[in-house]
Design a protein around this motif. Sequence first.
Motif: not given
Length: 261
Positions: A215, A222, A236, A238-239, A248, A250-251, A257, A259
């Motif tokens: 980030s 991520v 998947e 995750w972040v 956790r 995310l998708v 991914p 930002w």
Amino acid sequence: LACPNDLCAEPIFSFDGKWLAFERRSLSAPGEVHVEVISLTNGEAVSPADPAHLTGTPRFARDGRLSYLNRTLQAIGVYDFNDRFTTLIPTSSGEIGSWSPDGQYIVYPEIIFPPEPTLAPEATPESEQADLFYSHLLRVTVATNAVQNLSGGGLVEDASPAYSPSGAWLAFGRKKLEQEAWTPGKQLWLMRADGSDARPLTDEPFYNHSAFVWSPDETLMVYMRFNVADPSNAPELWVMNADGTNPRLLVTGGYLPEWVP
């Protein structure tokens, strides 16, 4: 820009917004790929490499230089728009690596071939180290081509380095290759930019971790996670906190991914 007979893809802007680099892929000759650059101020087209060379994966440094893979020469090319000169960094891994935020360094994975073993009289080649090669992260000083091995001397497969926004840390994927520590998937690791204080942030042997993106405030990361034991599962995104806490989902079914600025 019209590309009637080609596929123009992978567009990336320079940080000052003056240039747009992209890959031009021939539709009539699969595998023929070239990096091209156009000026967003006057439309000038620039080819950073010999048009006969196969090039791809353009990446801009914050100071405006452009790096790309030259597959013909097995090198990372670094093009300077001011003097129209290209520096070549030899590599055989096929990965572009990551620019340091200050533009001094590129960190990239390189394939390392160990020296031929000297067999004891009772030994056989099969009883010696089974791994024929491994990969380490190298940090090259672009101005001098001086190289430092950040992975040390371990038997590891390191890949996908990603500098933190401050340049103080590197996230990367690591698979240990010693028989007792080997895992099917690469884990997410973190180390200081000089290669010290390396430590794992994930411990999920059957999942491969890649596509690490920090980030902008350097507090989160991520990444993409894939179950190598069951290829039918979707990848998947995750972040987690940058220190490895609070991972956790995310998708499910997401790729690569980024930002939003």
